[in-house]
Scaffold this motif. Structure first.
Motif, short mmCIF file in Angstrom:
data_model
loop_
_atom_site.label_atom_id
_atom_site.label_comp_id
_atom_site.label_asym_id
_atom_site.label_seq_id
_atom_site.Cartn_x
_atom_site.Cartn_y
_atom_site.Cartn_z
N THR A 177 0.88 -1.62 0.08
CA THR A 177 -0.39 -0.50 0.12
C THR A 177 0.76 1.31 -0.48
OG1 THR A 177 -0.22 -0.12 2.73
CG2 THR A 177 -2.32 -1.12 0.77
N THR A 178 2.47 1.07 0.24
CA THR A 178 2.88 2.36 0.29
C THR A 178 3.60 2.56 -0.92
OG1 THR A 178 4.87 1.57 0.93
CG2 THR A 178 3.49 2.46 2.24
N THR A 179 3.64 1.27 -2.30
CA THR A 179 4.32 1.34 -3.37
C THR A 179 3.02 2.63 -4.43
OG1 THR A 179 3.98 -0.93 -3.37
CG2 THR A 179 3.67 0.63 -5.49
N ASP A 180 3.81 3.41 -4.85
CA ASP A 180 3.99 4.26 -5.82
C ASP A 180 3.62 4.30 -7.11
OD1 ASP A 180 2.54 6.65 -6.49
OD2 ASP A 180 4.54 8.43 -5.36
N SER A 181 3.25 3.50 -7.85
CA SER A 181 3.22 3.04 -9.17
C SER A 181 2.13 3.67 -10.03
CB SER A 181 3.97 2.32 -9.12
OG SER A 181 4.00 1.39 -10.94
N PRO A 182 2.09 3.86 -11.57
CA PRO A 182 1.04 3.70 -12.37
C PRO A 182 0.77 2.34 -13.29
CG PRO A 182 2.62 4.97 -14.05
CD PRO A 182 3.35 5.15 -11.81
N HIS A 183 1.25 1.62 -12.40
CA HIS A 183 1.34 0.60 -12.92
C HIS A 183 0.78 -0.29 -12.30
CE1 HIS A 183 3.95 2.11 -16.21
NE2 HIS A 183 4.47 2.51 -15.81
N VAL A 184 0.27 -0.04 -10.75
CA VAL A 184 0.21 -1.13 -9.94
C VAL A 184 -1.65 -1.23 -9.36
CG1 VAL A 184 0.72 -2.07 -7.43
CG2 VAL A 184 2.58 -2.19 -9.32
N HIS A 185 -1.64 -1.73 -9.15
CA HIS A 185 -3.45 -1.60 -8.38
C HIS A 185 -3.79 -2.20 -7.08
CE1 HIS A 185 -7.13 0.33 -8.25
NE2 HIS A 185 -7.58 -0.93 -7.48
N VAL A 186 -3.96 -2.26 -6.29
CA VAL A 186 -3.76 -3.04 -4.88
C VAL A 186 -5.10 -3.48 -4.40
CG1 VAL A 186 -3.01 -3.38 -2.53
CG2 VAL A 186 -1.45 -2.25 -4.22
N VAL A 187 -5.21 -4.58 -4.04
CA VAL A 187 -7.41 -5.03 -3.64
C VAL A 187 -6.85 -5.81 -2.22
CG1 VAL A 187 -9.21 -6.10 -3.78
CG2 VAL A 187 -8.12 -5.06 -5.81
N ALA A 188 -7.73 -5.33 -0.94
CA ALA A 188 -7.78 -6.10 0.00
C ALA A 188 -9.07 -7.08 -0.02
CB ALA A 188 -7.89 -6.03 0.58
N PHE A 189 -9.58 -8.39 -0.29
CA PHE A 189 -10.47 -9.05 -0.75
C PHE A 189 -11.42 -9.57 0.88
CE2 PHE A 189 -7.18 -11.94 -1.83
CZ PHE A 189 -7.45 -13.18 -1.16
N GLU A 190 -11.95 -9.97 1.06
CA GLU A 190 -12.84 -10.35 2.50
C GLU A 190 -12.62 -11.87 2.36
OE1 GLU A 190 -15.93 -8.02 3.01
OE2 GLU A 190 -14.59 -6.09 4.62
N GLY A 191 -11.56 -12.58 2.57
CA GLY A 191 -11.77 -14.21 2.55
C GLY A 191 -11.03 -14.50 3.04
N GLY A 192 -10.59 -15.93 2.85
CA GLY A 192 -9.39 -16.78 3.25
C GLY A 192 -7.93 -16.64 1.76
N GLY A 193 -7.13 -17.18 2.33
CA GLY A 193 -5.45 -17.27 1.56
C GLY A 193 -5.47 -17.81 0.24
N ASP A 194 -6.34 -17.95 -0.10
CA ASP A 194 -6.50 -18.90 -1.90
C ASP A 194 -7.87 -18.45 -1.57
OD1 ASP A 194 -7.59 -20.74 -0.18
OD2 ASP A 194 -6.00 -22.79 -0.70
N ASP A 195 -8.71 -17.98 -2.17
CA ASP A 195 -10.54 -17.34 -1.87
C ASP A 195 -10.54 -16.68 -3.21
OD1 ASP A 195 -11.22 -18.17 -0.11
OD2 ASP A 195 -12.29 -17.28 0.87
N MET A 196 -9.04 -16.03 -3.56
CA MET A 196 -9.07 -15.21 -5.32
C MET A 196 -8.66 -16.13 -5.88
SD MET A 196 -10.69 -12.90 -5.99
CE MET A 196 -9.14 -11.95 -7.24
N ASP A 197 -8.17 -17.67 -6.03
CA ASP A 197 -7.69 -18.11 -6.52
C ASP A 197 -7.98 -18.46 -8.19
OD1 ASP A 197 -5.06 -18.07 -5.43
OD2 ASP A 197 -4.92 -20.38 -4.96
N ARG A 198 -9.64 -19.18 -7.61
CA ARG A 198 -10.61 -19.52 -8.36
C ARG A 198 -11.37 -18.20 -9.50
NH1 ARG A 198 -14.60 -22.81 -8.79
NH2 ARG A 198 -14.14 -23.92 -6.00
N PRO A 199 -11.87 -16.79 -9.24
CA PRO A 199 -11.66 -16.12 -9.58
C PRO A 199 -10.73 -15.45 -10.74
CG PRO A 199 -12.23 -15.68 -7.67
CD PRO A 199 -11.47 -16.70 -7.53
N ILE A 200 -9.20 -15.73 -10.23
CA ILE A 200 -8.15 -15.34 -11.13
C ILE A 200 -8.29 -16.27 -12.81
CG2 ILE A 200 -5.24 -15.71 -11.81
CD1 ILE A 200 -5.76 -13.79 -8.44
N LYS A 201 -7.92 -18.13 -11.69
CA LYS A 201 -7.94 -18.80 -12.85
C LYS A 201 -9.32 -18.50 -13.83
CE LYS A 201 -7.18 -23.50 -13.43
NZ LYS A 201 -7.48 -24.77 -12.75
#
Length: 489
Positions: A177-201
């Motif tokens: 969250t301290t990265t200052d780059s136009p090439h980076v977007h950061v998201v926090a999701f309210e779930g378990g550690g690998d709950d974003m794996d299925r959406p990304i796949k």
């Protein structure tokens, strides 16, 4: 060298196609069509190389010069920001500790991620095609990827990184969250550690034709290819210090294990002929790796438990698929059947025959938070050596598995500077304060902690919806963010 899928060996593609795709088109994981054999004579020559030279030499076995020239490869595989020898090998009692964390984000992911991102940056530039990297992180992958993309400063390359809210250390969160780059977007999701794996796949399988999306978590073949190198380096350095005749003795490795990417890299190196003995996983109470290695039951747990070693909190380690592929001597049909079962039921039970074969190569130990803290405290007291919680899990596993007094190597995967809470719980505030004020605490880490955070985007967990329904919603939110990226280009 060409690449194929763990689920269908008729698939054949170039290195560029494999690394830029993430997953194979059939949902499997890319692997080299063949693993080159490494002779003892070759290993003896490799023992003379520094780390960058070794990395370039090993990678050339997997990346043809027609795809990446010698000059391009030498620019990709550099280790600026690492002090020589890149990976120091420390003696802690009878064990050798390979410190893999001396990179820009103070974790072992830097060793592989920077090269993977540079490969992708090279190919995006050659194609003159915008490339978006999709990442889900339980702590270390995200900061390493974000730093690598930020440092690349390539207008063709952007990254969307996700982390589970409240489940990474404050240091790791600030790295994002301290990265200052136009090439980076950061998201926090309210779930378990690998709950974003299925959406990304899902997203990687259905990217619009006008865009190019890829993932750089360890399902990407670039990650285990790069991680093979530190196994080879560690073996050669230990052999040198022990004055072994190269190839005459094997070295057991104990490492903290999450998604099994590092473990898969080690198994591939062993299959190539690197003299590695047992590959031993240290895991926390989220222990699917331990359960499958001890009982053959590869069953996802219904809940992710919070631990002090959050970076290895995994319910379904996707690189187990690569391990099964090599365990079965590349039986893609059997792997496809097994992984279809896992995707359908979240369960796989290995037969006694396959379990015995797995146990010939692998071992494991489950280390609780309490045991991890005890190990951290004991090693500090006896050897004045301070560990992060994940390295302490591996060190605890080494003790549990009977390596005390024996020669073996432990992979130290992160600097303790990233884990104030857990290190303080283990050794006390006075010891933490002494470490934090010492030269061992990286100056760049201190500077990062002083920077202002930028609030991340939040993917909310609607408790009236199922996990699957929330994942569909998060997937749509991610697609909207990428559309904004691409419209602003």
């Amino acid at each position: 060298m060409r690449y194929t899928s763990t689920r269908n060996r008729t698939i054949s593609c170039t290195f560029e196609e494999a690394i830029c795709s993430g997953y194979a088109p059939d949902g499997g994981l890319f692997v080299p069509e063949t693993l080159p054999a490494v002779s003892v004579a070759t290993l003896k020559e490799w023992a003379k190389l520094d780390f960058a030279q070794l990395a370039q030499t090993v990678l050339r076995l997997f990346v043809s010069e027609s795809e990446v020239s010698a000059q391009e490869l030498s620019q990709i595989v550099t280790y600026e920001g690492f002090a020589p020898p890149v990976i120091p090998i420390q003696r802690v009692g009878s064990l050798y500790v390979a410190e893999l964390f001396h990179g820009p984000t103070f974790c072992f992911k830097d060793l592989g991620m920077r090269a993977v991102v540079r490969f992708l940056s090279l190919f995006a530039t050659k194609r003159r095609q915008r490339m978006t990297l999709l990442v889900s992180t339980t702590g270390d992958t995200g900061p390493a990827a974000v730093q690598a993309v930020s440092d690349a400063r390539n207008p063709w390359l952007t990254i969307l990184v996700h982390y589970p809210a409240g489940q990474i250390s404050s240091f790791q969160r600030k790295q994002l969250t301290t990265t200052d780059s136009p090439h980076v977007h950061v998201v926090a999701f309210e779930g378990g550690g690998d709950d974003m794996d299925r959406p990304i796949k899902n997203m990687l399988k259905s990217a619009p034709s006008s865009s190019h999306w890829t993932g750089v978590n360890s399902y990407n073949i670039g990650r285990p290819l790069m991680q093979m190198i530190h196994y080879i380096w560690t073996y050669l350095r230990v052999a040198g210090q022990e004055e072994w005749e190269i190839g005459q003795q094997t070295l057991d490795i104990i490492l903290p294990t999450g998604a099994m990417g590092n473990l898969a890299g080690g198994y591939m190196a062993k299959k190539m002929g690197i003299p590695l003995g047992k590959l031993c996983s240290g895991v926390n109470v989220n222990d699917i790796t331990h359960r499958v290695m001890q009982t053959g039951a590869f069953h996802s747990s219904p809940f992710m438990l919070k631990t002090l070693s959050e970076a290895i909190n995994i319910q379904i380690p996707y690189n187990f698929e690569r391990i099964l592929f090599y365990l079965t001597e590349q039986d893609d049909q059997l792997v496809r059947e097994w992984m279809t079962q896992v995707e359908t039921t979240q369960k796989l039970d290995l037969s006694t025959e396959w379990l015995e074969q797995l146990q010939q190569v692998f071992d494991s130990a489950r280390i609780s938070d309490k045991a991890m803290c005890t190990t951290t405290r004991q090693v500090w007291k006896e050897h004045h050596y301070l560990m992060d919680p994940h390295t302490a899990v591996a060190m605890g596993a080494a003790e549990t598995l009977g390596y005390s007094g024996k020669i073996a190597a432990v992979f130290a995967t992160a600097s303790p500077c990233k884990f104030e809470e857990s290190v303080t719980m283990a050794v006390g505030k006075d010891t933490w304060d002494m470490f934090a004020q010492s030269d061992q605490f990286p100056a760049t880490a201190r500077a990062m902690l002083l920077r202002n955070e930028r609030p991340p985007t939040i993917y909310r967990n609607d408790r009236s919806l199922s996990l699957y329904e929330n994942q569909r919603k998060w997937e749509e939110q991610a697609r909207q963010i990428i559309a904004t990226f691409e419209n602003d280009a």
